[in-house]
Design a protein around this motif. Structure first.
Motif, PDB file in Angstrom:
ATOM      1  N   ASP A 188     -15.484  25.677  44.020  1.00  0.00           N
ATOM      2  CA  ASP A 188     -14.362  25.321  43.911  1.00  0.00           C
ATOM      3  C   ASP A 188     -13.599  24.363  42.955  1.00  0.00           C
ATOM      4  N   VAL A 189     -13.880  23.454  42.444  1.00  0.00           N
ATOM      5  CA  VAL A 189     -14.204  22.100  40.805  1.00  0.00           C
ATOM      6  C   VAL A 189     -12.939  23.395  39.962  1.00  0.00           C
ATOM      7  N   LEU A 190     -14.038  24.539  39.900  1.00  0.00           N
ATOM      8  CA  LEU A 190     -13.628  24.916  38.612  1.00  0.00           C
ATOM      9  C   LEU A 190     -13.275  25.800  38.532  1.00  0.00           C
ATOM     10  N   GLY A 191     -12.968  26.712  39.672  1.00  0.00           N
ATOM     11  CA  GLY A 191     -11.576  27.709  40.299  1.00  0.00           C
ATOM     12  C   GLY A 191     -11.390  28.686  38.970  1.00  0.00           C
ATOM     13  N   GLU A 192     -10.186  28.350  37.944  1.00  0.00           N
ATOM     14  CA  GLU A 192     -10.199  30.301  37.702  1.00  0.00           C
ATOM     15  C   GLU A 192     -10.644  29.578  36.323  1.00  0.00           C
ATOM     16  N   ARG A 193     -11.413  28.509  35.988  1.00  0.00           N
ATOM     17  CA  ARG A 193     -12.445  28.704  34.763  1.00  0.00           C
ATOM     18  C   ARG A 193     -13.856  29.070  34.553  1.00  0.00           C
ATOM     19  N   ALA A 194     -13.726  30.006  36.452  1.00  0.00           N
ATOM     20  CA  ALA A 194     -14.861  30.184  36.766  1.00  0.00           C
ATOM     21  C   ALA A 194     -14.635  31.804  36.862  1.00  0.00           C
ATOM     22  N   PRO A 195     -14.152  32.543  35.895  1.00  0.00           N
ATOM     23  CA  PRO A 195     -13.525  33.586  37.342  1.00  0.00           C
ATOM     24  C   PRO A 195     -14.636  34.046  37.698  1.00  0.00           C
ATOM     25  N   LEU A 196     -15.858  34.663  37.482  1.00  0.00           N
ATOM     26  CA  LEU A 196     -16.734  35.254  37.700  1.00  0.00           C
ATOM     27  C   LEU A 196     -16.719  35.806  38.970  1.00  0.00           C
ATOM     28  N   PHE A 197     -16.603  34.004  39.684  1.00  0.00           N
ATOM     29  CA  PHE A 197     -16.947  33.443  41.199  1.00  0.00           C
ATOM     30  C   PHE A 197     -15.446  34.071  41.634  1.00  0.00           C
ATOM     31  N   TYR A 198     -14.270  33.677  40.896  1.00  0.00           N
ATOM     32  CA  TYR A 198     -12.812  32.872  41.673  1.00  0.00           C
ATOM     33  C   TYR A 198     -12.170  34.331  42.028  1.00  0.00           C
TER      34      TYR A 198
ATOM     35  N   GLY B 232     -14.582  30.700  51.905  1.00  0.00           N
ATOM     36  CA  GLY B 232     -13.476  30.581  51.854  1.00  0.00           C
ATOM     37  C   GLY B 232     -13.834  31.702  50.554  1.00  0.00           C
ATOM     38  N   TYR B 233     -14.641  31.985  49.689  1.00  0.00           N
ATOM     39  CA  TYR B 233     -15.251  33.385  49.152  1.00  0.00           C
ATOM     40  C   TYR B 233     -15.557  34.562  49.704  1.00  0.00           C
ATOM     41  N   ASP B 234     -15.308  35.483  49.148  1.00  0.00           N
ATOM     42  CA  ASP B 234     -16.241  37.023  49.848  1.00  0.00           C
ATOM     43  C   ASP B 234     -17.132  37.290  48.860  1.00  0.00           C
TER      44      ASP B 234
ATOM     45  N   MET C 212      -7.180  39.289  50.219  1.00  0.00           N
ATOM     46  CA  MET C 212      -8.182  40.495  49.755  1.00  0.00           C
ATOM     47  C   MET C 212      -8.116  39.271  48.457  1.00  0.00           C
ATOM     48  N   ARG C 213      -9.370  39.329  46.977  1.00  0.00           N
ATOM     49  CA  ARG C 213      -9.426  38.621  45.692  1.00  0.00           C
ATOM     50  C   ARG C 213      -8.522  39.651  44.741  1.00  0.00           C
ATOM     51  N   ARG C 214      -8.100  39.244  44.350  1.00  0.00           N
ATOM     52  CA  ARG C 214      -6.777  40.245  43.513  1.00  0.00           C
ATOM     53  C   ARG C 214      -7.592  40.943  42.697  1.00  0.00           C
ATOM     54  N   SER C 215      -6.968  41.913  41.523  1.00  0.00           N
ATOM     55  CA  SER C 215      -8.009  43.239  41.086  1.00  0.00           C
ATOM     56  C   SER C 215      -8.195  42.724  39.448  1.00  0.00           C
TER      57      SER C 215
END
Length: 278
Positions: free
Chosen positions: A61-71, A220-222, A275-278
């Motif tokens: 959650d802190v990393l957010g978009e800086r961890a795109p593999l999970f975000y 909060g992550y699928d 849902m997550r973005r493509s």
């Protein structure tokens, strides 16, 4: 009742056991008996499980978009928890344990008998079957409780609303509970294994596993490797179901499994737009 001093002084007779967990159980008895026989051990086990299971997802959650593999698997990407929100949830859980749970345990030591610590370990079959039975029983109890508290405005406002402070759940919010809800959940968590005559080791396994499931429901992550994806036939709701519950509180009341929501028509799938973005 097993005499703790006897267990410490008198080793078990050496024998070949058909119980695969016996060597590990013997190790716990001979080296950690004061810890596992303490009335505070279940509290320590539960809170430490919540704490350590939450940390990795808090980092995400802190990393957010800086961890795109999970975000990319973030369900509500427009709602990220702030550090203040995470701190508030954790401090709520911590204060509940310090000012309520621990005093309750201290009082119970003067009222309830010390638990029995058996010499023999459970079988793997007993751990699995008894653990599953406890999870199913708790799932039923909480579904009923949860449904009632969402349908009754006053119960919701005074008891359950604190858990719905945030529309997008996150790992630390798993135990953001009011004292009455914590009392209820704690009572079931302690009494259900006793009711079903579970071995202490089975009870501890259930504690750890159920807390992992609870944290996973709130991350909060699928993520594709979470239990709701690994267990077939959609038997577990997981983060998608509980995230949808926080978005639409009249849905997905069950904490772990999905059968009661399906049976009573309260199951709602995750909205495509979240849902997550493509």
């Amino acid at each position: 009742m097993v005499n703790i001093s006897e267990l410490l002084l008198d080793p078990l007779p050496s024998r070949v056991s058909d119980r695969l967990l016996q060597p590990f159980w013997d190790y716990l008895l001979f080296h950690h008996l004061p810890l596992i026989s303490s009335p505070f051990f279940p509290v320590l086990l539960a809170f430490s499980s919540y704490f350590f299971f939450s940390i990795p997802f808090a980092v995400l959650d802190v990393l957010g978009e800086r961890a795109p593999l999970f975000y990319q698997y973030k369900i509500q990407q427009d709602r990220r928890p702030t550090r203040a929100m995470m701190a508030k949830s954790f401090l709520t859980a911590l204060s509940n344990h310090v000012f309520f749970v621990l005093p309750t345990v201290i009082i119970s030591t003067f009222i309830l008998p010390m638990p029995t610590i058996p010499r023999e370990a459970p079988t793997l079959y007993e751990v699995f079957v008894d653990g599953l039975a406890v999870l199913l029983l708790f799932d039923t109890q909480y579904y009923i409780w949860h449904f009632i508290h969402h349908k009754h405005p006053h119960l919701y406002r005074w008891i359950h609303a604190i858990h719905h402070e945030y529309m997008a759940p996150f790992s630390w919010s798993t135990e953001q509970l009011s004292i009455p809800e914590l009392m209820t959940v704690g009572f079931w968590s302690n009494q259900d294994p006793i009711l079903l005559r579970c071995h202490p080791f089975t009870t501890w396994c259930i504690t750890v596993f159920s807390l992992w499931m609870s944290v996973e429901d709130h991350i909060g992550y699928d993520l594709p490797w979470t239990l709701n994806h690994l267990v077939p036939f959609g038997l577990l709701g997981g983060a998608p179901a509980h995230d949808m519950h926080h978005q639409k509180p009249s849905s997905n009341y069950a904490p772990f499994f999905s059968h009661w929501d399906r049976i009573f028509g309260t199951a709602v799938p995750l909205k495509k737009k979240t849902m997550r973005r493509s």
